[in-house]
Design a protein around this motif. Structure first.
Motif, PDB file in Angstrom:
ATOM      1  N   UNK A  75       0.858  -1.187   0.000  1.00 30.46           N
ATOM      2  CA  UNK A  75       0.000   0.000   0.000  1.00 30.46           C
ATOM      3  C   UNK A  75       0.893   1.235   0.000  1.00 30.46           C
ATOM      4  N   UNK A  76       0.349   2.329  -0.509  1.00 31.58           N
ATOM      5  CA  UNK A  76       1.144   3.554  -0.645  1.00 31.58           C
ATOM      6  C   UNK A  76       0.837   4.573   0.440  1.00 31.58           C
ATOM      7  N   UNK A  77      -0.440   4.683   0.842  1.00 28.29           N
ATOM      8  CA  UNK A  77      -0.825   5.679   1.842  1.00 28.29           C
ATOM      9  C   UNK A  77      -1.338   4.973   3.100  1.00 28.29           C
ATOM     10  N   UNK A  78      -0.976   5.453   4.302  1.00 27.24           N
ATOM     11  CA  UNK A  78      -1.452   4.832   5.550  1.00 27.24           C
ATOM     12  C   UNK A  78      -2.970   4.800   5.642  1.00 27.24           C
ATOM     13  N   UNK A  79      -3.652   5.791   5.041  1.00 26.63           N
ATOM     14  CA  UNK A  79      -5.112   5.823   5.087  1.00 26.63           C
ATOM     15  C   UNK A  79      -5.720   4.581   4.427  1.00 26.63           C
ATOM     16  N   UNK A  80      -5.013   4.045   3.448  1.00 27.94           N
ATOM     17  CA  UNK A  80      -5.503   2.856   2.746  1.00 27.94           C
ATOM     18  C   UNK A  80      -5.596   1.672   3.696  1.00 27.94           C
ATOM     19  N   UNK A 120      -0.085  -8.148  -4.628  1.00 29.63           N
ATOM     20  CA  UNK A 120      -0.996  -7.153  -5.162  1.00 29.63           C
ATOM     21  C   UNK A 120      -0.781  -5.818  -4.490  1.00 29.63           C
ATOM     22  N   UNK A 121      -1.324  -4.774  -5.104  1.00 29.95           N
ATOM     23  CA  UNK A 121      -1.189  -3.420  -4.582  1.00 29.95           C
ATOM     24  C   UNK A 121      -2.571  -2.882  -4.231  1.00 29.95           C
ATOM     25  N   UNK A 122      -2.733  -2.378  -3.002  1.00 32.65           N
ATOM     26  CA  UNK A 122      -3.982  -1.769  -2.577  1.00 32.65           C
ATOM     27  C   UNK A 122      -4.069  -0.349  -3.127  1.00 32.65           C
ATOM     28  N   UNK A 123      -5.184  -0.027  -3.727  1.00 30.58           N
ATOM     29  CA  UNK A 123      -5.392   1.295  -4.296  1.00 30.58           C
ATOM     30  C   UNK A 123      -6.661   1.882  -3.693  1.00 30.58           C
ATOM     31  N   UNK A 124      -6.538   3.046  -3.114  1.00 31.79           N
ATOM     32  CA  UNK A 124      -7.683   3.755  -2.537  1.00 31.79           C
ATOM     33  C   UNK A 124      -8.365   4.548  -3.642  1.00 31.79           C
ATOM     34  N   UNK A 125      -9.572   4.135  -4.000  1.00 40.88           N
ATOM     35  CA  UNK A 125     -10.246   4.783  -5.122  1.00 40.88           C
ATOM     36  C   UNK A 125     -10.585   6.241  -4.837  1.00 40.88           C
ATOM     37  N   UNK A 126     -10.735   6.588  -3.575  1.00 38.12           N
ATOM     38  CA  UNK A 126     -11.119   7.953  -3.238  1.00 38.12           C
ATOM     39  C   UNK A 126      -9.958   8.920  -3.149  1.00 38.12           C
ATOM     40  N   UNK A 127      -8.703   8.405  -3.287  1.00 40.05           N
ATOM     41  CA  UNK A 127      -7.543   9.284  -3.180  1.00 40.05           C
ATOM     42  C   UNK A 127      -7.439  10.191  -4.405  1.00 40.05           C
ATOM     43  N   UNK A 128      -7.040  11.433  -4.168  1.00 49.61           N
ATOM     44  CA  UNK A 128      -6.880  12.387  -5.263  1.00 49.61           C
ATOM     45  C   UNK A 128      -5.686  11.994  -6.127  1.00 49.61           C
ATOM     46  N   UNK A 169      -0.772  -7.016  -9.688  1.00 51.85           N
ATOM     47  CA  UNK A 169      -2.221  -6.851  -9.656  1.00 51.85           C
ATOM     48  C   UNK A 169      -2.593  -5.625  -8.824  1.00 51.85           C
ATOM     49  N   UNK A 170      -3.556  -4.869  -9.323  1.00 54.02           N
ATOM     50  CA  UNK A 170      -4.023  -3.678  -8.620  1.00 54.02           C
ATOM     51  C   UNK A 170      -5.423  -3.960  -8.078  1.00 54.02           C
ATOM     52  N   UNK A 171      -5.626  -3.729  -6.775  1.00 50.46           N
ATOM     53  CA  UNK A 171      -6.911  -4.002  -6.142  1.00 50.46           C
ATOM     54  C   UNK A 171      -7.398  -2.774  -5.386  1.00 50.46           C
ATOM     55  N   UNK A 172      -8.704  -2.555  -5.446  1.00 49.99           N
ATOM     56  CA  UNK A 172      -9.285  -1.559  -4.559  1.00 49.99           C
ATOM     57  C   UNK A 172      -9.296  -2.129  -3.147  1.00 49.99           C
ATOM     58  N   UNK A 173      -9.378  -1.251  -2.163  1.00 43.80           N
ATOM     59  CA  UNK A 173      -9.414  -1.698  -0.772  1.00 43.80           C
ATOM     60  C   UNK A 173     -10.630  -2.595  -0.538  1.00 43.80           C
ATOM     61  N   UNK A 174     -11.754  -2.240  -1.152  1.00 41.34           N
ATOM     62  CA  UNK A 174     -12.977  -3.031  -0.977  1.00 41.34           C
ATOM     63  C   UNK A 174     -12.795  -4.442  -1.519  1.00 41.34           C
ATOM     64  N   UNK A 175     -12.117  -4.539  -2.669  1.00 38.83           N
ATOM     65  CA  UNK A 175     -11.918  -5.862  -3.273  1.00 38.83           C
ATOM     66  C   UNK A 175     -11.000  -6.720  -2.412  1.00 38.83           C
TER      67      UNK A 175
END
Length: 439
Positions: free
Chosen positions: A148-153, A188-196, A214-220
């Protein structure tokens, strides 16, 4: 052009070594499947020798040779789930192996093809054993790593995972990453869809994607780890997934009717014994009728064998552990779900299905609809005798656990399929044998 592209890939660290662990494990499993074909070759050769010796008919080696088709199909099903943590273990292997062989038997029966039951059994056992050893070696013992890239994720993911009464996810590691080199060992990499979006972040995500990560949303990821839907992010895509199951409902209805017909010879005598035992212990009749909410919110009368004393004025409430209202006979039939035998009638007339979210009492549904967002969505599919929430969580006894149950139910609504139904059926057998979750 290809030379320039290759040079560009090397400059960005995206050469052949830049492959995710998921891709490497998939390659190992493909190799394992290829080696397994040697076993079928040996079995076929031995069966030909046995045929020439007069020990088996000519149908045996031919059937064994055709078993290679479901063998390969089983590995294809397993490969499609390799990027998932080994959440279900033996159940996944069992479903991936059983489904193709069941389809082979249906094909034999449908086209009236002569086959050997012994050869099918040999092929099935060989496939099951080989896949199980490979699965344990390359999947089950492996702890997946997600970057993950951001702690918020990660905080968002923890809110999805940590729910009261939920089955804890399998061992998983999460690591913060800042470059393609950091991410190479990740599944895989967690991606926060709501991030700017910003140019630097976009370039980094592009590198990850070109590195076969692989790129995944947090929800997925939350769904993959827990088998639940995150209730804090349900959008219009949820209905798109549900719409894809339109034809599935019709086929499932035919299976439900056939299932009741097949089970009737066993269910009727067992049901008569249970009814007699219930009537002898306490007065009030053997059957219990209760209004429940079914498909699209339509109420229906659900039948059960009575497991409690008669109290017509009792309000709708959860069954508690060691509930004093439950009789001695009732405790036994609830533990092994024998009290639900009359619901085969509900399945036959279309009020229920074998697999689906358990129907709730009308007053409780009215209460939960007011207090829990998205609760009515669970009524988009027909309620069932057993469901994803039951085999994962068991009975619930609090409002918080009901929220968790809803997350399981909505996962089923979103992902319902014959494969998931078969997995639930396998886990339901475990429930019947162990009494898991009974109150």
């Amino acid at each position: 052009m290809s030379t320039l592209h290759g040079a560009s890939m090397r400059r960005n660290g995206l050469g052949t070594a830049a492959r995710s662990e998921t891709i490497r494990r998939a390659s190992r499993m493909i190799g394992w499947a290829a080696i397994g074909l040697v076993l079928f070759g040996i079995n076929t050769a031995l069966s030909e020798i046995a045929h020439h010796a007069g020990l088996v008919t000519h149908v045996f080696p031919r059937t064994l040779l055709w078993s290679i088709v479901p063998y390969l199909a089983a590995f294809v099903l397993l490969l499609r789930a390799l990027h998932l943590p080994a959440m279900e273990g033996a159940s996944i292997v069992g479903v991936a192996t059983t489904l193709p062989f069941a389809m082979l038997l249906i094909a034999y029966a449908g086209f009236h093809v002569e086959y050997s039951r012994g050869a099918v059994l040999v092929g099935y056992i060989t496939t099951l054993a080989w896949i199980w050893f490979g699965y344990r070696r390359y999947v089950q013992k492996y702890v997946p790593v997600f970057g993950y890239m951001e702690p918020e994720t990660l905080q968002h993911l923890n809110r999805i995972i940590e729910m009261p009464g939920a089955t804890p996810p399998g061992a998983t590691r999460f690591e913060q990453i800042n470059s393609i080199e950091d991410a190479l060992h990740c599944d895989g990499i967690l991606v926060e869809r709501g991030m700017t979006a910003d140019p630097a972040r976009t370039r980094l995500l592009t590198q990850y994607k070109m590195g076969h990560l692989r790129m995944y949303s947090v929800e997925r990821i939350g769904e993959m780890l827990t088998g639940r839907v995150g209730l804090d992010h349900i959008d219009e895509n949820f209905f798109d997934d549900y719409a894809n199951h339109y034809l599935f409902d019709y086929a499932k209805r035919l299976i439900d009717i056939a299932g009741v017909v097949v089970l009737a010879p066993l269910a009727l005598p067992v049901g008569l014994v249970v009814a007699l035992t219930v009537s002898l212990e306490t007065p009030g009749g053997a059957l219990f009728r209760q209004r429940r909410v079914g498909l699209f919110g339509k109420p229906f009368t659900m039948l059960k064998f009575r497991s409690m004393g008669v109290d017509k004025h009792a309000p709708a409430q959860f069954a508690a552990r060691q509930d004093p209202r439950v009789t001695r006979v009732g405790r036994v039939i609830r533990k092994y779900r024998l009290d639900e035998i009359p619901q085969l009638w509900n399945v036959l007339v279309g009020d229920m299905s074998f697999i689906g979210p358990r129907p709730e009492q009308v007053p409780m549904v009215d209460e939960f609809t007011e207090s829990i967002a998205y609760y009515p969505y669970r009524h988009l599919v027909r309620p069932g005798l057993s469901g994803w929430a039951q085999v994962q969580q068991g009975y619930v006894g609090t409002h918080a656990e009901t929220v968790t149950k809803l997350s399981y139910d909505l996962y089923y609504v979103k992902h319902c399929s014959f494969a998931l139904d078969l997995l639930i059926a396998v886990k339901t057998v475990r429930t019947l044998l162990t009494g898991y979750g009974a109150r």
